[in-house]
Design a protein around this motif. Structure first.
Motif, PDB file in Angstrom:
ATOM      1  N   PRO A 115      92.104  77.994-148.862  1.00 16.93           N
ATOM      2  CA  PRO A 115      92.949  78.757-147.937  1.00 16.93           C
ATOM      3  C   PRO A 115      92.195  78.998-146.629  1.00 16.93           C
ATOM      4  CG  PRO A 115      92.059  80.187-149.626  1.00 16.93           C
ATOM      5  CD  PRO A 115      91.644  78.796-149.985  1.00 16.93           C
ATOM      6  N   VAL A 116      92.940  79.247-145.580  1.00 13.79           N
ATOM      7  CA  VAL A 116      92.324  79.571-144.296  1.00 13.79           C
ATOM      8  C   VAL A 116      92.811  80.952-143.850  1.00 13.79           C
ATOM      9  CG1 VAL A 116      92.068  77.174-143.553  1.00 13.79           C
ATOM     10  CG2 VAL A 116      94.117  78.456-142.918  1.00 13.79           C
ATOM     11  N   ILE A 154      95.806  85.590-144.663  1.00 23.48           N
ATOM     12  CA  ILE A 154      95.256  84.499-145.466  1.00 23.48           C
ATOM     13  C   ILE A 154      96.405  83.533-145.752  1.00 23.48           C
ATOM     14  CG2 ILE A 154      94.028  83.852-147.572  1.00 23.48           C
ATOM     15  CD1 ILE A 154      92.420  85.770-145.784  1.00 23.48           C
ATOM     16  N   VAL A 155      96.226  82.280-145.373  1.00 26.81           N
ATOM     17  CA  VAL A 155      97.264  81.271-145.563  1.00 26.81           C
ATOM     18  C   VAL A 155      96.828  80.356-146.710  1.00 26.81           C
ATOM     19  CG1 VAL A 155      98.602  79.428-144.478  1.00 26.81           C
ATOM     20  CG2 VAL A 155      97.796  81.361-143.101  1.00 26.81           C
ATOM     21  N   LEU A 209      99.786  75.509-145.549  1.00 32.67           N
ATOM     22  CA  LEU A 209      99.282  74.879-144.320  1.00 32.67           C
ATOM     23  C   LEU A 209     100.193  73.734-143.881  1.00 32.67           C
ATOM     24  CD1 LEU A 209      95.434  74.887-145.004  1.00 32.67           C
ATOM     25  CD2 LEU A 209      96.746  76.386-143.488  1.00 32.67           C
ATOM     26  N   GLU A 210     100.961  73.204-144.828  1.00 34.67           N
ATOM     27  CA  GLU A 210     101.916  72.133-144.506  1.00 34.67           C
ATOM     28  C   GLU A 210     103.016  72.626-143.565  1.00 34.67           C
ATOM     29  OE1 GLU A 210     103.337  71.051-148.341  1.00 34.67           O
ATOM     30  OE2 GLU A 210     101.445  70.142-148.950  1.00 34.67           O
ATOM     31  N   LEU A 236      92.813  72.198-134.741  1.00 33.88           N
ATOM     32  CA  LEU A 236      91.681  73.123-134.768  1.00 33.88           C
ATOM     33  C   LEU A 236      91.448  73.742-136.150  1.00 33.88           C
ATOM     34  CD1 LEU A 236      92.278  74.999-131.393  1.00 33.88           C
ATOM     35  CD2 LEU A 236      90.699  73.106-131.868  1.00 33.88           C
ATOM     36  N   LEU A 237      92.317  73.406-137.106  1.00 35.35           N
ATOM     37  CA  LEU A 237      92.135  73.946-138.454  1.00 35.35           C
ATOM     38  C   LEU A 237      90.832  73.427-139.045  1.00 35.35           C
ATOM     39  CD1 LEU A 237      95.721  73.667-139.963  1.00 35.35           C
ATOM     40  CD2 LEU A 237      94.591  75.702-139.106  1.00 35.35           C
ATOM     41  N   PRO A 238      90.098  74.273-139.757  1.00 37.32           N
ATOM     42  CA  PRO A 238      88.840  73.819-140.361  1.00 37.32           C
ATOM     43  C   PRO A 238      89.054  72.844-141.507  1.00 37.32           C
ATOM     44  CG  PRO A 238      89.251  76.151-140.861  1.00 37.32           C
ATOM     45  CD  PRO A 238      90.360  75.660-140.002  1.00 37.32           C
TER      46      PRO A 238
END
Length: 179
Positions: A96-97, A139-140, A145-146, A177-179
């Motif tokens: 999760p990000v 928290i996603v 994230l899709e 920019l997502l890790p």
């Protein structure tokens, strides 16, 4: 010879007493009504009747929550974010990000029933935590994230007053920019 409470005399006495009491109440209420129709009481000034009360805290009208910055981080690399995510979101190899926003001004009273929430493209992706007066985090889960687009619009609004408090100048988040 003794009498019991179930005798006829006791019942008649109780009935008579009740009638007298009710008649007295009715006449007294009628007399009060007659007096009130006659001469009205002198008017009193409110200042003379009320004791000074402590000043109530003023409640500011709702205003939009403007944002200063947005950042995306991995949850596993931060102990505070890992604690917020919980074991369920971190189970297995899930990644999760956290989307973190900083507000332009302090949020104010966070001890109330409503809470500020982060919206991504107008949708809440999870519960938002206030980690300070100007710091919010959502928290996603990896599966959500899709839902992100190539360019995402990030806003904040207080639950229950979304129309009045939604960010007027949204921040943009590039999916790359997502890790």
């Amino acid at each position: 010879m003794s009498t019991t409470s179930s005798s006829r005399a006791s019942r008649l006495l109780a009935l008579a007493f009740t009638c007298v009491a009710l008649t007295g109440c009715t006449e007294e209420a009628g007399a009060m009504a007659d007096k009130s129709q006659g001469n009205p009481p002198a008017t009193a000034t409110p200042a003379g009747l009320t004791a000074p009360t402590p000043a109530a805290p003023s409640v500011a009208p709702p205003k939009p929550v403007e944002l200063r910055s947005v950042e995306v981080r991995r949850v596993r690399s931060d102990t505070e974010l890992s604690r917020l995510a919980g074991e369920r979101l971190l189970a297995g190899n899930a990644e999760p990000v956290a989307i973190e926003v900083r507000t332009a001004e302090p949020l104010g009273n966070l001890e109330r029933t409503a809470s500020p929430e982060i919206y991504v493209n107008g949708e809440r992706l999870g519960d938002t935590w206030a980690l300070g007066q100007d710091r919010l985090v959502v928290i996603v889960p990896e599966g959500d994230l899709e839902k992100l687009r190539d360019m995402n619009e990030i806003t904040v609004a207080w639950l229950g007053a979304e129309q009045l408090t939604r960010t007027q100048k949204p921040l943009r988040l590039d999916k790359s920019l997502l890790p």
